[in-house]
Design a protein around this motif. Structure first.
Motif, PDB file in Angstrom:
ATOM      1  N   GLY A 228     -22.026 -62.804 -86.395  1.00  0.00           N
ATOM      2  CA  GLY A 228     -21.063 -62.480 -85.353  1.00  0.00           C
ATOM      3  C   GLY A 228     -19.629 -62.531 -85.827  1.00  0.00           C
ATOM      4  O   GLY A 228     -18.721 -62.086 -85.129  1.00  0.00           O
ATOM      5  N   VAL A 229     -19.392 -63.072 -87.034  1.00  0.00           N
ATOM      6  CA  VAL A 229     -18.037 -63.122 -87.598  1.00  0.00           C
ATOM      7  C   VAL A 229     -17.899 -61.968 -88.573  1.00  0.00           C
ATOM      8  O   VAL A 229     -18.591 -61.916 -89.590  1.00  0.00           O
ATOM      9  CB  VAL A 229     -17.774 -64.464 -88.317  1.00  0.00           C
ATOM     10  N   SER A 230     -17.033 -61.018 -88.251  1.00  0.00           N
ATOM     11  CA  SER A 230     -16.933 -59.794 -89.046  1.00  0.00           C
ATOM     12  C   SER A 230     -16.192 -59.994 -90.353  1.00  0.00           C
ATOM     13  O   SER A 230     -16.414 -59.266 -91.314  1.00  0.00           O
ATOM     14  CB  SER A 230     -16.229 -58.690 -88.235  1.00  0.00           C
ATOM     15  N   ALA A 231     -15.300 -60.985 -90.408  1.00  0.00           N
ATOM     16  CA  ALA A 231     -14.516 -61.205 -91.614  1.00  0.00           C
ATOM     17  C   ALA A 231     -14.039 -62.646 -91.644  1.00  0.00           C
ATOM     18  O   ALA A 231     -13.888 -63.276 -90.597  1.00  0.00           O
ATOM     19  CB  ALA A 231     -13.316 -60.251 -91.661  1.00  0.00           C
ATOM     20  N   PRO A 232     -13.797 -63.199 -92.851  1.00  0.00           N
ATOM     21  CA  PRO A 232     -13.280 -64.567 -92.941  1.00  0.00           C
ATOM     22  C   PRO A 232     -11.893 -64.674 -92.319  1.00  0.00           C
ATOM     23  O   PRO A 232     -11.224 -63.667 -92.064  1.00  0.00           O
ATOM     24  CB  PRO A 232     -13.226 -64.826 -94.456  1.00  0.00           C
ATOM     25  N   SER A 233     -11.437 -65.879 -92.122  1.00  0.00           N
ATOM     26  CA  SER A 233     -10.114 -66.129 -91.567  1.00  0.00           C
ATOM     27  C   SER A 233      -9.036 -65.464 -92.418  1.00  0.00           C
ATOM     28  O   SER A 233      -9.059 -65.542 -93.644  1.00  0.00           O
ATOM     29  CB  SER A 233      -9.867 -67.642 -91.499  1.00  0.00           C
ATOM     30  N   ALA A 234      -8.076 -64.824 -91.738  1.00  0.00           N
ATOM     31  CA  ALA A 234      -6.980 -64.166 -92.451  1.00  0.00           C
ATOM     32  C   ALA A 234      -6.158 -65.184 -93.232  1.00  0.00           C
ATOM     33  O   ALA A 234      -5.653 -64.883 -94.322  1.00  0.00           O
ATOM     34  CB  ALA A 234      -6.089 -63.415 -91.462  1.00  0.00           C
ATOM     35  N   ASP A 235      -6.002 -66.385 -92.705  1.00  0.00           N
ATOM     36  CA  ASP A 235      -5.254 -67.425 -93.412  1.00  0.00           C
ATOM     37  C   ASP A 235      -5.935 -67.797 -94.726  1.00  0.00           C
ATOM     38  O   ASP A 235      -5.277 -68.005 -95.750  1.00  0.00           O
ATOM     39  CB  ASP A 235      -5.107 -68.673 -92.540  1.00  0.00           C
ATOM     40  N   LEU A 236      -7.266 -67.877 -94.699  1.00  0.00           N
ATOM     41  CA  LEU A 236      -8.006 -68.184 -95.920  1.00  0.00           C
ATOM     42  C   LEU A 236      -7.862 -67.065 -96.945  1.00  0.00           C
ATOM     43  O   LEU A 236      -7.686 -67.319 -98.140  1.00  0.00           O
ATOM     44  CB  LEU A 236      -9.489 -68.412 -95.604  1.00  0.00           C
ATOM     45  N   LEU A 237      -7.934 -65.831 -96.476  1.00  0.00           N
ATOM     46  CA  LEU A 237      -7.811 -64.693 -97.390  1.00  0.00           C
ATOM     47  C   LEU A 237      -6.408 -64.617 -97.992  1.00  0.00           C
ATOM     48  O   LEU A 237      -6.251 -64.305 -99.178  1.00  0.00           O
ATOM     49  CB  LEU A 237      -8.152 -63.391 -96.664  1.00  0.00           C
ATOM     50  N   ASP A 238      -5.388 -64.914 -97.178  1.00  0.00           N
ATOM     51  CA  ASP A 238      -4.022 -64.934 -97.711  1.00  0.00           C
ATOM     52  C   ASP A 238      -3.867 -66.024 -98.770  1.00  0.00           C
ATOM     53  O   ASP A 238      -3.244 -65.812 -99.813  1.00  0.00           O
ATOM     54  CB  ASP A 238      -3.013 -65.174 -96.587  1.00  0.00           C
ATOM     55  N   GLU A 239      -4.425 -67.193 -98.495  1.00  0.00           N
ATOM     56  CA  GLU A 239      -4.327 -68.292 -99.462  1.00  0.00           C
ATOM     57  C   GLU A 239      -5.101 -67.954-100.736  1.00  0.00           C
ATOM     58  O   GLU A 239      -4.660 -68.263-101.846  1.00  0.00           O
ATOM     59  CB  GLU A 239      -4.860 -69.583 -98.840  1.00  0.00           C
TER      60      GLU A 239
ATOM     61  N   ASP B 286     -18.622 -61.144-100.242  1.00  0.00           N
ATOM     62  CA  ASP B 286     -18.509 -62.128 -99.160  1.00  0.00           C
ATOM     63  C   ASP B 286     -17.072 -62.610 -98.972  1.00  0.00           C
ATOM     64  O   ASP B 286     -16.824 -63.531 -98.190  1.00  0.00           O
ATOM     65  CB  ASP B 286     -19.433 -63.325 -99.423  1.00  0.00           C
ATOM     66  N   GLY B 287     -16.137 -62.011 -99.684  1.00  0.00           N
ATOM     67  CA  GLY B 287     -14.733 -62.377 -99.534  1.00  0.00           C
ATOM     68  C   GLY B 287     -14.253 -63.435-100.506  1.00  0.00           C
ATOM     69  O   GLY B 287     -13.051 -63.701-100.588  1.00  0.00           O
ATOM     70  N   THR B 288     -15.164 -64.046-101.256  1.00  0.00           N
ATOM     71  CA  THR B 288     -14.761 -65.036-102.253  1.00  0.00           C
ATOM     72  C   THR B 288     -14.190 -64.329-103.480  1.00  0.00           C
ATOM     73  O   THR B 288     -14.351 -63.123-103.653  1.00  0.00           O
ATOM     74  CB  THR B 288     -15.950 -65.911-102.675  1.00  0.00           C
ATOM     75  N   ALA B 289     -13.526 -65.105-104.333  1.00  0.00           N
ATOM     76  CA  ALA B 289     -12.878 -64.531-105.513  1.00  0.00           C
ATOM     77  C   ALA B 289     -13.473 -65.115-106.785  1.00  0.00           C
ATOM     78  O   ALA B 289     -13.872 -66.287-106.832  1.00  0.00           O
ATOM     79  CB  ALA B 289     -11.382 -64.802-105.476  1.00  0.00           C
ATOM     80  N   THR B 290     -13.529 -64.270-107.826  1.00  0.00           N
ATOM     81  CA  THR B 290     -13.905 -64.701-109.169  1.00  0.00           C
ATOM     82  C   THR B 290     -12.761 -64.360-110.105  1.00  0.00           C
ATOM     83  O   THR B 290     -12.269 -63.233-110.095  1.00  0.00           O
ATOM     84  CB  THR B 290     -15.186 -63.993-109.647  1.00  0.00           C
TER      85      THR B 290
ATOM     86  N   ASP C  94     -18.352 -70.847 -95.939  1.00  0.00           N
ATOM     87  CA  ASP C  94     -18.716 -71.608 -94.735  1.00  0.00           C
ATOM     88  C   ASP C  94     -18.330 -70.852 -93.467  1.00  0.00           C
ATOM     89  O   ASP C  94     -18.979 -70.994 -92.424  1.00  0.00           O
ATOM     90  CB  ASP C  94     -18.019 -72.970 -94.746  1.00  0.00           C
ATOM     91  N   GLY C  95     -17.259 -70.062 -93.551  1.00  0.00           N
ATOM     92  CA  GLY C  95     -16.796 -69.333 -92.367  1.00  0.00           C
ATOM     93  C   GLY C  95     -17.562 -68.060 -92.099  1.00  0.00           C
ATOM     94  O   GLY C  95     -17.414 -67.452 -91.031  1.00  0.00           O
ATOM     95  N   ASN C  96     -18.377 -67.620 -93.070  1.00  0.00           N
ATOM     96  CA  ASN C  96     -19.194 -66.424 -92.872  1.00  0.00           C
ATOM     97  C   ASN C  96     -20.437 -66.793 -92.074  1.00  0.00           C
ATOM     98  O   ASN C  96     -21.334 -67.465 -92.572  1.00  0.00           O
ATOM     99  CB  ASN C  96     -19.611 -65.817 -94.221  1.00  0.00           C
ATOM    100  N   SER C  97     -20.462 -66.367 -90.837  1.00  0.00           N
ATOM    101  CA  SER C  97     -21.600 -66.673 -89.971  1.00  0.00           C
ATOM    102  C   SER C  97     -21.913 -65.454 -89.125  1.00  0.00           C
ATOM    103  O   SER C  97     -21.083 -64.548 -88.983  1.00  0.00           O
ATOM    104  CB  SER C  97     -21.277 -67.880 -89.077  1.00  0.00           C
TER     105      SER C  97
ATOM    106  N   ALA D  15     -11.464 -72.613-105.823  1.00  0.00           N
ATOM    107  CA  ALA D  15     -12.886 -72.860-105.572  1.00  0.00           C
ATOM    108  C   ALA D  15     -13.093 -73.430-104.174  1.00  0.00           C
ATOM    109  O   ALA D  15     -14.054 -73.077-103.475  1.00  0.00           O
ATOM    110  CB  ALA D  15     -13.448 -73.807-106.631  1.00  0.00           C
ATOM    111  N   GLY D  16     -12.164 -74.310-103.748  1.00  0.00           N
ATOM    112  CA  GLY D  16     -12.252 -74.875-102.399  1.00  0.00           C
ATOM    113  C   GLY D  16     -12.061 -73.816-101.327  1.00  0.00           C
ATOM    114  O   GLY D  16     -12.770 -73.820-100.303  1.00  0.00           O
ATOM    115  N   ILE D  17     -11.115 -72.904-101.533  1.00  0.00           N
ATOM    116  CA  ILE D  17     -10.912 -71.809-100.581  1.00  0.00           C
ATOM    117  C   ILE D  17     -12.146 -70.927-100.525  1.00  0.00           C
ATOM    118  O   ILE D  17     -12.583 -70.490 -99.443  1.00  0.00           O
ATOM    119  CB  ILE D  17      -9.672 -70.980-100.982  1.00  0.00           C
ATOM    120  N   ASN D  18     -12.739 -70.659-101.694  1.00  0.00           N
ATOM    121  CA  ASN D  18     -13.969 -69.861-101.732  1.00  0.00           C
ATOM    122  C   ASN D  18     -15.073 -70.503-100.901  1.00  0.00           C
ATOM    123  O   ASN D  18     -15.812 -69.820-100.173  1.00  0.00           O
ATOM    124  CB  ASN D  18     -14.446 -69.683-103.180  1.00  0.00           C
TER     125      ASN D  18
END
Length: 704
Positions: A192-203, A224-228, A187-190, A179-182
């Motif tokens: 001009g930012v095409s995708a979240p941080s690769a480190d966050l997605l890997d985690e 939005d790149g978050t997980a359920t 927060d990282g989706n803003s 949930a914290g990573i989500n």
């Protein structure tokens, strides 16, 4: 090219080299990190000079970074990790009991066979004390192996429940982390930012992988790149909200306590009806199904042996046996005499295989044949009860079902104890388990429809509908046809069927006939028969169909419909489980009472076990041999199935990991080549800057 252009190009080269060296170093470091996805820097042409005379020429820039990842392979890998963890856990816990059952030197089958053979040898010469001694020796061997196997099986259940507690604790540690990573991804989706941080997605993917291995379920990646993470359709994690997993008091189910942010269901403890994947699913399968089945079989054999062996020295039914061979040690009491004033006197007579089977069946509850709710009871247009069971400790009596709200069902007994569970929509081909675990009653509902859709009762065109002088029958809808409105239009003898979902098909109609004709819109997946008057022309039949519609609805039953169908009905449980188990008559308490003083087999010189009785006992070896075979088969076949599943899952998992590595994995040789390339680019760019600096210095000298 001008000096400014030269400098810009050199600086672009330095930036590109720096970005390339950064991603290469990350990739090399990532080889030791589980689930790391390879990255690379993306270079674009930032601007293009219109011609070679322009002062400012072409320039390049780093646009961003690409994370090499396949969502399809990632999804398949998560599902397979759940399956592999499930099969690995099952095999790990059952290897020992499988070996014990199958091994002739340690198995119960050999010991019981030796006991009955000793009885047969004794029958040939009942005055021979050595033969009597053989009965004692083999009886002790039977008791040792019986209690040894029972202890092992009970240990499996104890270990499984302990491991389940640990698993749930691990899950509850991972859920808030995910949930914290989500939240960080959101927060990282803003702009001009095409995708979240690769480190966050890997985690994120690492945490999902751990959840799949621990508890299975379904992992969904949101837009939005978050997980359920779902289990049995209920969310463990939904974006930044994490729920909590607990173990029910019966230790047979897990439940979810919903986070306070989850709205109307806040604080509600909801039992997870099915858990068919991951380590937790395997542990529940062992604890709730595998171990009780083996225990029940062992208890049956133990009770049967006490009755048969001790009856050999019993002069009349109801009287105490003159010589107890086996018995049950419960606390400080021993039950073995078979007398009417002893609990062992309640043991049923065992004379055939059917008697032993009846004893086995009596150790579990039965649903009465006149129960209003039973297997086959319809609970909707497409749904019926496919299984209905009562637990071993469920009291006899009536259990009333009551609809609660729109999607819940309550069950209550005559003493006022009750439980409410939530239902889910019954979809085509679907199963759902309605588990009233607190009262020990479980229903399984099955939607038997093979198609996604069915003809609505409000449809104009349906079975039995009149179409001019024709009658419609044999309406058929193929499996994959979607619900919606299907409208007819006609032109001459041609009829077109158009779907509200898109798509149409035109066929030619023949003249009417008594035998009828089938109008098969095979591309639409719908067909029906029209039959009637032969006087109607093809054009007339087509015209009668014009503007009419077929209405298809989802072949499903809603939660409310199922609850309404069961509302007020009673489940009737006929009889408790055999009370002998509650008295402690189990394999765990089974002991040998055969005398070590062989003279105890005789009353003076008269054998307490006659040749006739010993011979009759020996003949029961076939009956017990069949029961032991059932035990060996139940354990052996089940464990073999799990082992075969494990082998297949291991191969599939290895293949999926190889596919993932081919897309996301790091090749050190390739990274070494990239590092050399970027180093050369860096060196070349610095030399260009040096050349530009020299040119600029020379120009200044000339101007001075």
């Amino acid at each position: 090219m001008g000096i400014y252009s030269l400098t810009d190009s050199a600086m672009a080269g330095l930036n590109i080299a720096q970005a390339g060296i950064l991603t290469t170093s990350q990739n090399v470091a990532g080889t030791s990190v589980e689930g790391y996805s390879r990255r690379n820097a993306n270079v674009i042409m930032d601007s293009l000079a219109p011609n070679s005379l322009m002062l400012n020429g072409s320039s390049f820039a780093v646009e961003g970074f690409t994370r090499h990842y396949s969502s399809l392979i990632g999804s398949q890998l998560l599902i397979q990790q759940s399956k592999s963890s499930y099969s690995d856990t099952l095999v790990q816990y059952t290897n020992s009991v499988d070996s014990l059952v199958a091994d002739k030197s340690t198995g119960l089958n050999t010991a019981i066979s030796n006991f009955f053979n000793a009885m047969g040898a004794y029958a040939a010469d009942p005055t021979n004390k050595a033969m009597a001694g053989a009965i004692t020796g083999t009886a002790k061997e039977v008791a040792q192996r019986m209690t040894g196997m029972s202890t092992l099986v009970n240990q499996i259940q104890s270990d499984a429940r302990t491991a389940l507690t640990d698993t749930v604790a691990q899950v509850n540690t991972i859920l808030p982390a995910l949930a914290g990573i989500n939240q960080k991804i959101v927060d990282g989706n803003s702009p001009g930012v095409s995708a979240p941080s690769a480190d966050l997605l890997d985690e994120r993917d690492r945490l999902l992988s751990q959840l799949q291995q621990l508890v299975g379920g379904q992992s969904l990646i949101n837009s939005d790149g978050t997980a359920t993470q779902l289990v049995a359709g209920m969310p463990l994690v939904e974006r930044a909200i994490a729920n909590k997993v607990t173990i029910n008091a019966d230790q047979e189910h897990v439940a979810l306590t919903f986070n306070l942010q989850n709205g109307p269901t806040k604080g509600v403890l909801t039992t997870v009806q099915t858990l068919d994947g991951g380590q937790a699913g395997a542990l529940l399968e062992l604890s709730n199904n595998f171990v009780p089945t083996v225990q029940k079989r062992l208890d049956t054999i133990a009770m049967g042996l006490v009755k048969v062996a001790n009856s050999a020295a019993q002069t009349s039914s109801g009287l105490a046996t003159n010589l107890a061979i086996f018995g049950f040690k419960v606390a400080d009491k021993t039950y073995s005499s078979l007398a009417t004033n002893d609990l062992s006197g309640n043991l049923p007579t065992i004379e055939s295989e059917n008697d032993l089977l009846d004893l086995y069946s009596s150790l579990g509850n039965a649903i009465s044949s006149n129960s209003a709710v039973k297997v086959g009871t319809s609970v909707g247009a497409y749904t019926s009860i496919s299984s209905l069971t009562a637990g071993t400790n469920t009291l006899a009596g009536d259990y009333t079902l009551t609809k609660v709200g729109t999607n819940q069902l309550n069950i209550s007994n005559s003493s006022g104890k009750n439980q409410t569970v939530s239902l889910i929509t019954s979809v085509s081909g679907g199963l759902q388990t309605v588990d009233f675990n607190q009262l020990g009653i479980t229903l399984q509902l099955e939607n038997s429809s093979s198609a996604l859709s069915a003809v609505s009762s409000s449809s104009v065109i349906k079975d039995g509908a009149a179409l001019g002088a024709q009658t419609i029958s044999n309406m058929a809808v193929e499996n994959n046809v979607q619900s919606g409105t299907y409208t007819f239009s006609s032109s001459g003898d041609e009829v077109t069927l158009t779907s509200s979902n898109g798509g149409s098909q035109t066929i030619t109609v023949s003249a009417g006939s008594v035998a009828g004709q089938t109008l098969n819109f095979d591309q639409m997946g719908i067909s029906f028969k029209v039959a009637g008057s032969a006087a109607e022309t093809a054009n007339t039949i087509a015209s009668n169909l014009n503007t009419n519609t077929i209405t298809l609805v989802n072949a499903e039953d809603s939660q409310a419909a199922i609850a309404a169908a069961l509302d007020g009905l009673k489940v009737k449980v006929s009889g408790m489980s055999n009370p002998l188990v509650n008295y402690g008559f189990s394999a765990a308490n089974f002991i040998s009472l055969a005398p070590t003083n062989f003279a105890s087999y005789y009353n003076g010189n008269t054998p307490l076990i006659t040749s006739e009785k010993a011979n009759a006992t020996q003949q029961m070896s076939v009956v017990f041999g069949s029961s032991i075979s059932n035990l060996v088969n139940e354990v052996g076949v089940q464990v073999a199935t799990w082992k075969n599943g494990q082998k297949a899952d291991t191969v599939v998992l290895a293949n999926l990991k190889a596919q993932r590595d081919s897309v996301s994995g790091v090749n050190l040789d390739e990274e070494a080549a990239n590092l050399l390339k970027y180093q050369q680019l860096y060196t070349a760019s610095t030399k260009v800057l040096q050349a530009g600096n020299q040119m600029f210095s020379t120009l200044l000298s000339i101007m001075n």
